[in-house]
Design an enzyme around this catalytic site. Structure first.
Site, short mmCIF file in Angstrom:
data_model
loop_
_atom_site.label_atom_id
_atom_site.label_comp_id
_atom_site.label_asym_id
_atom_site.label_seq_id
_atom_site.Cartn_x
_atom_site.Cartn_y
_atom_site.Cartn_z
N LEU A 20 21.45 24.13 55.24
CA LEU A 20 20.58 22.97 54.99
C LEU A 20 20.26 22.80 53.50
CD1 LEU A 20 17.94 22.89 57.86
CD2 LEU A 20 19.76 21.26 57.40
N GLY A 23 18.74 27.38 49.44
CA GLY A 23 18.93 27.86 48.07
C GLY A 23 18.63 26.80 47.03
N GLU A 155 19.08 38.52 63.89
CA GLU A 155 19.23 39.37 62.71
C GLU A 155 18.17 39.13 61.64
OE1 GLU A 155 22.68 36.27 62.40
OE2 GLU A 155 21.64 37.36 63.97
N CYS A 386 40.28 35.52 34.95
CA CYS A 386 40.52 36.79 35.63
C CYS A 386 41.99 36.90 36.04
CB CYS A 386 39.56 36.96 36.80
SG CYS A 386 39.47 38.68 37.40
N GLY A 388 43.83 34.55 36.79
CA GLY A 388 44.49 33.45 36.09
C GLY A 388 44.97 33.86 34.72
N MET A 389 44.17 34.67 34.00
CA MET A 389 44.61 35.18 32.70
C MET A 389 45.75 36.17 32.88
SD MET A 389 42.88 37.73 29.91
CE MET A 389 43.95 39.12 30.36
N GLU A 410 49.45 45.05 40.71
CA GLU A 410 48.77 44.71 41.97
C GLU A 410 49.77 44.22 43.02
OE1 GLU A 410 45.13 41.85 43.64
OE2 GLU A 410 45.68 41.78 41.51
N HIS A 511 34.57 36.33 33.96
CA HIS A 511 34.26 35.12 34.74
C HIS A 511 33.19 34.29 34.00
CE1 HIS A 511 36.44 35.95 38.53
NE2 HIS A 511 36.32 37.22 38.12
N GLU A 513 32.34 31.27 34.35
CA GLU A 513 31.60 30.34 35.22
C GLU A 513 30.26 30.92 35.66
OE1 GLU A 513 34.38 32.62 38.12
OE2 GLU A 513 34.35 31.96 36.03
#
EC number: 6.3.4.2
Length: 542
Positions: A20, A23, A155, A386, A388-389, A410, A511, A513
């Site tokens: 909704l 935050g 919960e 990240c 992307g680099m 990786e 990061h 962002e």
């Protein structure tokens, strides 16, 4: 001895359905109170049993937000930071998993010898301690606590009970509850329905909590009659029934709430003085977001595009950077697997800039590399974050430096791993909270686009990765034209790369962002958008 500051508490709960905007509501309240001169922070209590979201799939949870101190947290902390322009920490996010972990650890240690350990009082006491700990630092006037989940969920019951106990212990002048509910519009009936909100408040009342303020989410503004009806059936003052209707941007929400006096109602309830508010800068920012002078199209070539929340901070960083450049950044999420099956030109030819974000795993990697190659060869502004680099380094190594089998460790282990695992990560077995996490310093090379963006030689940015640039290939790649524009202070880690013969080709291991703010766009996003605007102009001229 100075008198200890009396801290006030605001609990934000949600009812009827999830998502909704608790935050955004908490962030908006925090912003309004901050702009009135109060020291405010926000904390999130999440009901899931994971210790943190670090091991969750982005498809399920969305992005993992990382704080300066290396905590992997809920993405709502990103909203808190972007609205309030303050740094959060691991103390701002608690999960059920953390609570139970601490209580069970104490039980095994013998702290509860002779006692049966139960949800009440042991779990609730641990929750209450965490709810109050930021208030005990002496830094804040007001602590806002968002409780995740929906009232009535099994919960979240221990969190609601802990809130009830705190409200009882501290009194009505010091603690209030803001409850966010849904008022749906039923198309076939042609009217809004208040019953879901009534039932949600009834659920709260059964748990011992009378909400002080209702923030009612709806598509359109609530009429006076609807608000009065809700007030009558929920025992909430009608002026405290707030209409939170759909806005053109989330950053407009604080203004909508301010126009209905939500902040002054809160201050009145908490017996706090109504200090003057300074809303002009925020209003100007929102006006620019809603009515920009132009637009620019940017492709985000990712792996988790089915869940846009996986790239939430990137999307918001483009809103901030767009406002600073007086344009609307129209972002489109492109599946890297689509780039693999079609050609990069077919998929990406209509965009002014291309961003390749972070991610994990081999799926879709070659599509990202093809997108990077297309951006490099066609002089389209490129920004790699990240992974992307890392893939920009792989692409350069393969297609410029002539290392045909170049790859990241990786995905493929060979002697041409231009990206390899960090030495300290080799023996790590546990997956949770073991990456290189949090803020680390970076030294920028003068004369580079990175230095021009930040306009200072040393920066601090947040990381979340296990793999890094392989220094064995540093000299060779530099000889071939790769510019290493940012390194760690000990010169061991490559943090930023770029190309000199390109309008804007920048990659960063961190990061950025995560540090972009609503009225303070991140320098790298700002400059990337600026370069994309210039590319758009060149395209029109051609």
């Amino acid at each position: 001895m100075s008198k200890k500051k009396k801290v006030k508490y605001i609990f934000v709960t949600g009812g009827v359905v999830s998502s909704l905007g608790k935050g955004i509501t908490a962030s908006s309240i925090g912003l309004l109170l901050k702009l009135r001169g109060y020291n405010v922070t926000i904390q999130k209590f999440d009901p899931y049993i994971n210790v943190d979201p670090g091991t969750m799939s982005p498809f399920q949870h969305g992005e993992v937000y990382v704080t300066d101190d290396g905590a992997e947290t809920d993405l709502d902390l990103g909203h808190y930071e972007r609205f309030l322009d303050v740094d959060m920490s691991r103390a701002n996010n608690t999960t059920t998993g953390q609570v139970y972990f601490d209580v069970i650890t104490k039980e095994r240690r013998g702290d509860y010898l002779g006692t049966t350990v139960q949800v009440i009082p042991h779990i609730t006491d641990e929750i209450k301690k965490r709810m109050m700990q930021l208030g005990e630092t002496g830094k804040y006037d007001i602590i806002i606590t968002e409780i995740g989940g929906t009232v009535g969920d099994i919960e979240s019951l221990p969190f609601i009970e802990s809130m009830r106990q705190i409200m009882l212990e501290m009194g009505r002048k010091n603690v209030i509850n803001v409850h966010v509910t849904l008022v749906p519009f039923i198309q076939s009936a042609g009217e809004m329905k208040t019953k879901p909100t009534q039932h949600s408040v009834k659920n709260l009342l059964e748990l011992g909590i009378q909400p002080n303020i209702l923030v009612c989410r709806s598509e359109n503004k609530l009429s006076k009659e609807i608000r009065e009806k809700i007030a009558l059936f929920t025992n909430v003052r009608k002026e405290a029934v707030i209409s939170a209707y759909d806005c053109q941007t989330i950053y407009e929400v604080p203004i909508v709430l301010y126009q209905q006096n939500l902040d002054t109602i809160i201050l009145e309830r908490l017996k706090l003085p109504e200090l003057n508010i300074k809303l002009e800068e925020w209003q100007n920012f929102v006006n620019t977001v809603i009515n920009p002078a132009g637009k620019v199209k940017i492709a985000i070539v990712g792996k988790y595009i089915e869940n846009k929340d996986a790239y939430k901070s990137i999307s918001e960083a483009f809103v901030h950077a767009g406002a600073e450049n007086n344009v609307r950044v129209e972002t489109e999420f492109i599946s890297s697997e689509e780039v693999e099956t079609k050609s990069a030109e077919t998929v990406l030819k209509n965009y002014d800039g291309i961003l390749v974000p972070g991610g994990f795993g081999e799926r879709g990697i070659e599509g990202k590399i093809l997108a990077i190659k297309y951006a490099r060869e066609n002089k389209i502004p490129f920004f790699g974050i990240c992974l992307g680099m890392q893939l920009a380094v792989v692409e350069f190594a393969r297609n410029v430096a002539g290392i045909k089998n170049a790859n990241s460790q990786e995905f493929v282990k060979n002697q041409w791993n231009v990206i390899h695992i960090m030495p300290e990560q080799i023996k790590v077995k546990n997956k949770g909270a073991t990456m290189r996490l949090g803020a680390y310093p970076c030294v920028l090379k003068k004369g580079t686009k990175a230095f021009e963006a930040y306009k200072k030689p040393k920066i601090s940015e947040r990381h979340r990765h296990r793999f890094e640039f392989n220094n064995k290939f540093r000299s060779l790649l530099e000889e071939k034209g790769l510019v290493i524009s940012g390194i760690s202070p000990d010169e061991r880690l490559v943090e930023m790369i770029e190309l000199a013969d390109h309008p804007y080709f920048v990659g960063c291991q961190f990061h950025p962002e995560l540090k972009s703010r609503a009225i303070k766009a991140h320098p790298l996003f700002r400059e990337f958008v600026k370069a994309s605007i210039e590319n758009s102009k060149r395209t029109i001229q051609n």
